[in-house]
Structures are given as C-alpha cells and as structure tokens.
Scaffold this motif. Sequence first.
Motif, short mmCIF file in Angstrom:
data_model
loop_
_atom_site.label_atom_id
_atom_site.label_comp_id
_atom_site.label_asym_id
_atom_site.label_seq_id
_atom_site.Cartn_x
_atom_site.Cartn_y
_atom_site.Cartn_z
N LEU A 125 51.97 11.65 50.09
CA LEU A 125 52.29 12.25 48.80
C LEU A 125 51.00 12.39 48.02
O LEU A 125 50.00 11.77 48.38
CB LEU A 125 53.32 11.43 48.02
CG LEU A 125 52.89 10.11 47.38
CD1 LEU A 125 53.72 9.88 46.13
CD2 LEU A 125 53.09 8.96 48.33
N PRO A 126 50.99 13.21 46.95
CA PRO A 126 49.75 13.38 46.18
C PRO A 126 49.26 12.07 45.59
O PRO A 126 50.05 11.21 45.20
CB PRO A 126 50.15 14.35 45.07
CG PRO A 126 51.40 15.02 45.54
CD PRO A 126 52.08 14.04 46.44
N ALA A 127 47.93 11.94 45.49
CA ALA A 127 47.32 10.73 44.91
C ALA A 127 47.21 10.83 43.39
O ALA A 127 47.02 9.81 42.73
CB ALA A 127 45.94 10.50 45.52
N HIS A 128 47.33 12.05 42.84
CA HIS A 128 47.22 12.27 41.39
C HIS A 128 48.34 13.18 40.94
O HIS A 128 48.63 14.20 41.59
CB HIS A 128 45.87 12.91 41.03
CG HIS A 128 44.70 12.06 41.41
ND1 HIS A 128 44.24 11.04 40.62
CD2 HIS A 128 43.91 12.06 42.51
CE1 HIS A 128 43.21 10.47 41.21
NE2 HIS A 128 43.00 11.07 42.37
N LEU A 129 48.96 12.84 39.80
CA LEU A 129 50.02 13.66 39.21
C LEU A 129 49.86 13.66 37.70
O LEU A 129 49.40 12.66 37.12
CB LEU A 129 51.41 13.08 39.55
CG LEU A 129 51.84 13.11 41.01
CD1 LEU A 129 53.10 12.27 41.20
CD2 LEU A 129 52.07 14.54 41.46
N PRO A 130 50.27 14.74 37.03
CA PRO A 130 50.29 14.71 35.56
C PRO A 130 51.50 13.92 35.08
O PRO A 130 52.49 13.79 35.82
CB PRO A 130 50.40 16.19 35.17
CG PRO A 130 51.00 16.86 36.36
CD PRO A 130 50.59 16.07 37.56
N PRO A 131 51.47 13.40 33.86
CA PRO A 131 52.64 12.70 33.34
C PRO A 131 53.85 13.63 33.30
O PRO A 131 53.72 14.84 33.12
CB PRO A 131 52.22 12.30 31.92
CG PRO A 131 50.73 12.33 31.93
CD PRO A 131 50.36 13.40 32.91
N GLY A 132 55.03 13.06 33.47
CA GLY A 132 56.26 13.85 33.40
C GLY A 132 57.39 13.21 34.17
O GLY A 132 57.27 12.11 34.70
N ARG A 133 58.47 13.94 34.23
CA ARG A 133 59.67 13.50 34.94
C ARG A 133 59.62 14.08 36.35
O ARG A 133 59.39 15.27 36.52
CB ARG A 133 60.91 13.98 34.19
CG ARG A 133 62.19 13.43 34.72
CD ARG A 133 63.29 13.62 33.66
NE ARG A 133 64.59 13.26 34.16
CZ ARG A 133 65.03 12.02 34.29
NH1 ARG A 133 64.25 11.02 33.94
NH2 ARG A 133 66.23 11.77 34.77
N TYR A 134 59.86 13.23 37.35
CA TYR A 134 59.76 13.63 38.75
C TYR A 134 60.98 13.21 39.54
O TYR A 134 61.54 12.13 39.31
CB TYR A 134 58.54 12.96 39.41
CG TYR A 134 57.23 13.53 38.92
CD1 TYR A 134 56.65 14.62 39.56
CD2 TYR A 134 56.59 13.00 37.83
CE1 TYR A 134 55.46 15.16 39.12
CE2 TYR A 134 55.40 13.52 37.37
CZ TYR A 134 54.84 14.60 38.01
OH TYR A 134 53.66 15.14 37.56
N ARG B 16 50.95 3.33 48.89
CA ARG B 16 49.99 4.25 48.31
C ARG B 16 50.00 4.12 46.79
O ARG B 16 51.07 4.01 46.18
CB ARG B 16 50.32 5.68 48.70
CG ARG B 16 49.36 6.69 48.11
CD ARG B 16 49.45 8.01 48.82
NE ARG B 16 48.49 8.90 48.23
CZ ARG B 16 47.64 9.61 48.93
NH1 ARG B 16 47.64 9.53 50.23
NH2 ARG B 16 46.79 10.42 48.34
N TYR B 17 48.82 4.14 46.18
CA TYR B 17 48.71 4.17 44.73
C TYR B 17 48.63 5.62 44.28
O TYR B 17 47.93 6.44 44.89
CB TYR B 17 47.47 3.41 44.24
CG TYR B 17 47.60 1.93 44.41
CD1 TYR B 17 48.44 1.18 43.58
CD2 TYR B 17 46.89 1.25 45.40
CE1 TYR B 17 48.58 -0.18 43.75
CE2 TYR B 17 47.02 -0.11 45.57
CZ TYR B 17 47.86 -0.83 44.73
OH TYR B 17 48.00 -2.17 44.89
N VAL B 18 49.34 5.94 43.20
CA VAL B 18 49.32 7.28 42.62
C VAL B 18 48.86 7.13 41.17
O VAL B 18 49.41 6.33 40.41
CB VAL B 18 50.72 7.94 42.67
CG1 VAL B 18 50.71 9.28 41.94
CG2 VAL B 18 51.14 8.12 44.13
N HIS B 19 47.83 7.90 40.82
CA HIS B 19 47.27 7.87 39.45
C HIS B 19 47.88 9.00 38.64
O HIS B 19 47.87 10.16 39.07
CB HIS B 19 45.75 7.98 39.49
CG HIS B 19 45.14 6.88 40.31
ND1 HIS B 19 44.99 5.60 39.84
CD2 HIS B 19 44.69 6.88 41.58
CE1 HIS B 19 44.45 4.85 40.77
NE2 HIS B 19 44.26 5.60 41.85
N VAL B 20 48.42 8.65 37.47
CA VAL B 20 49.08 9.63 36.60
C VAL B 20 48.25 9.75 35.32
O VAL B 20 47.93 8.76 34.69
CB VAL B 20 50.53 9.20 36.28
CG1 VAL B 20 51.17 10.15 35.28
CG2 VAL B 20 51.34 9.11 37.56
N GLY B 21 47.92 10.97 34.97
CA GLY B 21 47.17 11.17 33.73
C GLY B 21 46.30 12.37 33.76
O GLY B 21 46.17 13.14 34.63
#
Length: 138
Positions: free
Chosen positions: A62-71, A133-138
Amino acid sequence: MRGNDASRGAAALLGTAALVAGLCGGASAAAAAPAAPPPAPAAAEQPARHVLVTMIDYRLLLPAHLPPGRYTFRAVNRGIAPHALEIKGPGVADERTITVRTGASADLTVTLTRGTYDFWCPVGNHRQVGMQRYVHVG
C-alpha cells in the motif's frame, strides 16, 4: 364622503401603501442578498477515498504516504495463508478487518489525520515475519 372622512380614508390608504412597499422592499433585499455557502461536511460525512491493500505472504502493499482524510482500505488476500488488516495511529485505536481467506477481501473505513500509522496483519506471527508497514499522513 365628507372632508374629514376623505382625509382619514386617504391617510389609511397611504399608510397601507407604505406598509406594503416596506414589506416588498425588505423581501426583495433579502432575496438579493447572496446565500451563505453550506457548511462543509464533517469528516465522518465526507466520502471516503479508496485504497487497495494487497496482502501477500508476508508483505503488505500500500502507499507509504497519504494526505489526511477519510479512507476505505480494501484488504485483498493474494497469499496462501489467511490474513487480516489492522491499523493503529492518531485517532485510530486498533481498527481491523475480519480474517480474510485466499482470494477474498474485506473493507476497513477510518479517518486519518496527520501522523504516522501502523498497518499490520494480526494473524499468527505474520507481523513479526514482515507483514507490517508504516504509513505517513500529512
């Protein structure tokens, strides 16, 4: 009509006309005023973005980075063993899917805010052998 009656009738007519004009003017001014925009929906009401999480023996893709939001995370098991998806991070306390057999999937909907989230498979020792996996949001 007599003089006094005529004066009173004219005054009443003018008063009524002024009242009607005032009401109509107020209504048109209210109609001409721009409407305020509707309030933005709360995070829980916003439509969720969909993210595919592929679970393979013994990895999570899965992606390692995502913007904040509802998923809504769709966890698809492409491995041989049964798997599940669990998430923990700011505002998300151990949310998880059901255990998914090979070829099946399960959805998990959460709201992610800024921060780091831990995604892993809670089945057996899968996390310890690399299904994390760690996912960074921001």
